[in-house]
Design a protein around this motif. Sequence first.
Motif, PDB file in Angstrom:
ATOM      1  N   MET A   1      38.762  42.045  37.870  1.00  0.00           N
ATOM      2  CA  MET A   1      38.559  42.797  36.623  1.00  0.00           C
ATOM      3  C   MET A   1      37.284  43.618  36.689  1.00  0.00           C
ATOM      4  O   MET A   1      36.286  43.169  37.259  1.00  0.00           O
ATOM      5  N   VAL A   2      37.329  44.771  36.051  1.00  0.00           N
ATOM      6  CA  VAL A   2      36.117  45.562  35.857  1.00  0.00           C
ATOM      7  C   VAL A   2      35.893  45.663  34.355  1.00  0.00           C
ATOM      8  O   VAL A   2      36.816  45.997  33.614  1.00  0.00           O
ATOM      9  N   TYR A   3      34.693  45.354  33.910  1.00  0.00           N
ATOM     10  CA  TYR A   3      34.417  45.519  32.482  1.00  0.00           C
ATOM     11  C   TYR A   3      32.942  45.768  32.219  1.00  0.00           C
ATOM     12  O   TYR A   3      32.093  45.563  33.080  1.00  0.00           O
ATOM     13  N   ASP A   4      32.716  46.227  31.027  1.00  0.00           N
ATOM     14  CA  ASP A   4      31.353  46.515  30.595  1.00  0.00           C
ATOM     15  C   ASP A   4      30.842  45.265  29.868  1.00  0.00           C
ATOM     16  O   ASP A   4      31.345  44.916  28.802  1.00  0.00           O
ATOM     17  N   HIS A   5      29.843  44.608  30.450  1.00  0.00           N
ATOM     18  CA  HIS A   5      29.421  43.332  29.867  1.00  0.00           C
ATOM     19  C   HIS A   5      28.655  43.499  28.548  1.00  0.00           C
ATOM     20  O   HIS A   5      28.328  42.524  27.883  1.00  0.00           O
ATOM     21  N   HIS A   6      28.375  44.779  28.172  1.00  0.00           N
ATOM     22  CA  HIS A   6      27.713  45.003  26.884  1.00  0.00           C
ATOM     23  C   HIS A   6      28.657  44.872  25.693  1.00  0.00           C
ATOM     24  O   HIS A   6      28.205  44.725  24.564  1.00  0.00           O
TER      25      HIS A   6
ATOM     26  N   GLU B   1      34.584  41.085  38.096  1.00  0.00           N
ATOM     27  CA  GLU B   1      34.745  39.645  38.098  1.00  0.00           C
ATOM     28  C   GLU B   1      35.991  39.291  38.880  1.00  0.00           C
ATOM     29  O   GLU B   1      37.041  39.916  38.715  1.00  0.00           O
ATOM     30  N   ILE B   2      35.849  38.307  39.750  1.00  0.00           N
ATOM     31  CA  ILE B   2      36.968  37.897  40.593  1.00  0.00           C
ATOM     32  C   ILE B   2      37.279  36.452  40.293  1.00  0.00           C
ATOM     33  O   ILE B   2      36.424  35.579  40.440  1.00  0.00           O
ATOM     34  N   VAL B   3      38.501  36.213  39.842  1.00  0.00           N
ATOM     35  CA  VAL B   3      38.912  34.861  39.506  1.00  0.00           C
ATOM     36  C   VAL B   3      39.956  34.422  40.527  1.00  0.00           C
ATOM     37  O   VAL B   3      41.005  35.057  40.663  1.00  0.00           O
ATOM     38  N   VAL B   4      39.650  33.379  41.266  1.00  0.00           N
ATOM     39  CA  VAL B   4      40.590  32.878  42.266  1.00  0.00           C
ATOM     40  C   VAL B   4      41.459  31.814  41.608  1.00  0.00           C
ATOM     41  O   VAL B   4      40.947  30.891  40.977  1.00  0.00           O
ATOM     42  N   VAL B   5      42.766  31.984  41.742  1.00  0.00           N
ATOM     43  CA  VAL B   5      43.698  31.070  41.073  1.00  0.00           C
ATOM     44  C   VAL B   5      44.743  30.535  42.046  1.00  0.00           C
ATOM     45  O   VAL B   5      44.998  31.125  43.083  1.00  0.00           O
TER      46      VAL B   5
ATOM     47  N   LEU C   1      48.339  34.714  33.079  1.00  0.00           N
ATOM     48  CA  LEU C   1      46.885  34.705  32.942  1.00  0.00           C
ATOM     49  C   LEU C   1      46.310  36.093  33.229  1.00  0.00           C
ATOM     50  O   LEU C   1      45.464  36.600  32.470  1.00  0.00           O
ATOM     51  N   ALA C   2      46.787  36.723  34.298  1.00  0.00           N
ATOM     52  CA  ALA C   2      46.296  38.058  34.646  1.00  0.00           C
ATOM     53  C   ALA C   2      46.601  39.036  33.519  1.00  0.00           C
ATOM     54  O   ALA C   2      45.755  39.871  33.155  1.00  0.00           O
ATOM     55  N   GLY C   3      47.791  38.929  32.941  1.00  0.00           N
ATOM     56  CA  GLY C   3      48.188  39.806  31.843  1.00  0.00           C
ATOM     57  C   GLY C   3      47.262  39.644  30.646  1.00  0.00           C
ATOM     58  O   GLY C   3      46.803  40.623  30.066  1.00  0.00           O
TER      59      GLY C   3
ATOM     60  N   SER D   1      43.536  43.828  38.060  1.00  0.00           N
ATOM     61  CA  SER D   1      44.713  43.792  38.918  1.00  0.00           C
ATOM     62  C   SER D   1      44.838  42.417  39.538  1.00  0.00           C
ATOM     63  O   SER D   1      43.872  41.671  39.678  1.00  0.00           O
ATOM     64  N   LEU D   2      46.073  42.090  39.880  1.00  0.00           N
ATOM     65  CA  LEU D   2      46.381  40.788  40.446  1.00  0.00           C
ATOM     66  C   LEU D   2      46.657  40.994  41.921  1.00  0.00           C
ATOM     67  O   LEU D   2      47.509  41.787  42.295  1.00  0.00           O
ATOM     68  N   SER D   3      45.931  40.282  42.761  1.00  0.00           N
ATOM     69  CA  SER D   3      46.121  40.443  44.191  1.00  0.00           C
ATOM     70  C   SER D   3      46.784  39.193  44.756  1.00  0.00           C
ATOM     71  O   SER D   3      46.195  38.116  44.775  1.00  0.00           O
TER      72      SER D   3
END
Lengths: 137, 137, 137, 137
Positions: C60-65, C99-103, C113-115, C127-129
Amino acid sequence: MSKLTRFTVSLDDGLLDRFDKQIKAQGYPTRSKAVVDLIGDALVKEEWESGHEVAAAIIMVYDHHKRGLSTNLTHIQHDYHHLIVTSQHIHLDHSNCLEIVVVRGKPKEVRELAGKMKATKGVKYASLSAASTGKNL
Amino acid sequence: MSKLTRFTVSLDDGLLDRFDKQIKAQGYPTRSKAVVDLIGDALVKEEWESGHEVAAAIIMVYDHHKRGLSTNLTHIQHDYHHLIVTSQHIHLDHSNCLEIVVVRGKPKEVRELAGKMKATKGVKYASLSAASTGKNL
Amino acid sequence: MSKLTRFTVSLDDGLLDRFDKQIKAQGYPTRSKAVVDLIGDALVKEEWESGHEVAAAIIMVYDHHKRGLSTNLTHIQHDYHHLIVTSQHIHLDHSNCLEIVVVRGKPKEVRELAGKMKATKGVKYASLSAASTGKNL
Amino acid sequence: MSKLTRFTVSLDDGLLDRFDKQIKAQGYPTRSKAVVDLIGDALVKEEWESGHEVAAAIIMVYDHHKRGLSTNLTHIQHDYHHLIVTSQHIHLDHSNCLEIVVVRGKPKEVRELAGKMKATKGVKYASLSAASTGKNL
């Protein structure tokens, strides 16, 4: 004429076992044919990235009742007539039709044509299906 | 008859600026049409996952000189004749031909047919191009 | 322990020549390794369709503000904590983070979850890899 | 700072109805957020084609018992150290590990690095997951 060449693949027996199950389900007569298809897919992908001549089909779904739509599509096809091999029209139901335009040319131009047809008002769906001229396969 | 509905999208002006550049390059007349196409693509993807009736084209490249090949392909097409709407044959060069089979049916069966044709000895390349019957678009 | 098995692939020499060029450019030491990778990719694709346990990364890419965003993402991750192996946070610039979440789990749950993370207000891109637990590779 | 802009999308009510069902199932709070995500995906795809700086994750599965493998992977990562932001290692089971390498750079170089790691003997699976630096989203 081209001639057949052979090479050997060595892999883990567990992996081979799973591959055998997969290709049996897909109806492959031999492992060799299944591998050759994987190789072909990888080469066609490269053909599209490298800019060499490719063949493709552009598939569109649209409502032929929309006024002016078929005229607009015809205009676009004429602007790219050097790419177009043939086109075919299928009546899906009372309003919807499926049109398949077979093209060959540089990937860039083919994508451009597909983009223009997709962008045309009234076209419900359009997709570009990559294939190959078969020359290098 | 269906009627048009409107809704509003709010997004960052920097993002909108980039989107405008992209869709201008793709030849879109309006933002609305470009968004409707993105929505259509997302819905067609779902149509294929949900198992409802779809339309598609199977595109093959093969050498028509290969002995027995066209007979084999004809046999397969007969086994799945309830799916096949039409098929078209294009001569790419002296040996290669492009065959496009337009099908409609359940995604599972359509994939099965495409798999069998791809697995046939002598077929150099085959791909399945997803489209829609247009009913729900 | 698994042991190595061998099988032979026979293909057109023109095709082999192109394949050799492709895999040389990709840095493959041998044809066999390149073919084994094509097979592995095909098997992982099947693993995802068949519903067996898979491993994956959600990026995920996001603005932490953005106010409330990280709290919301944390809530979602807790709802699916049985899937999450680890997560990692990288500062891309003053506002953007990756942020990279390994599942690991069933493809259906992993997609869900990705959705949910993608749908969260303030997430710019997700995106889901797809990967594999490696057990069957 | 960026500011929000609005625009209106008009589409067929049947299509909107289906879109609403789809995005509800995906957990979207509003149509607007769902459309903005479709736009973001289209822009990230373009970012990768245009050659601008991107962010990505390379995900690998391998058996850490394979002799020389981790040394080889480390050598490759050093050759491309200017691309690598961070890397993370997860133990999937006794033999398999998942390694995630976060990179940023030109798409061409990122693909090259991913290709080299995938081609390394002993790597069972590797995939490149495209993301964005977020700057233009």
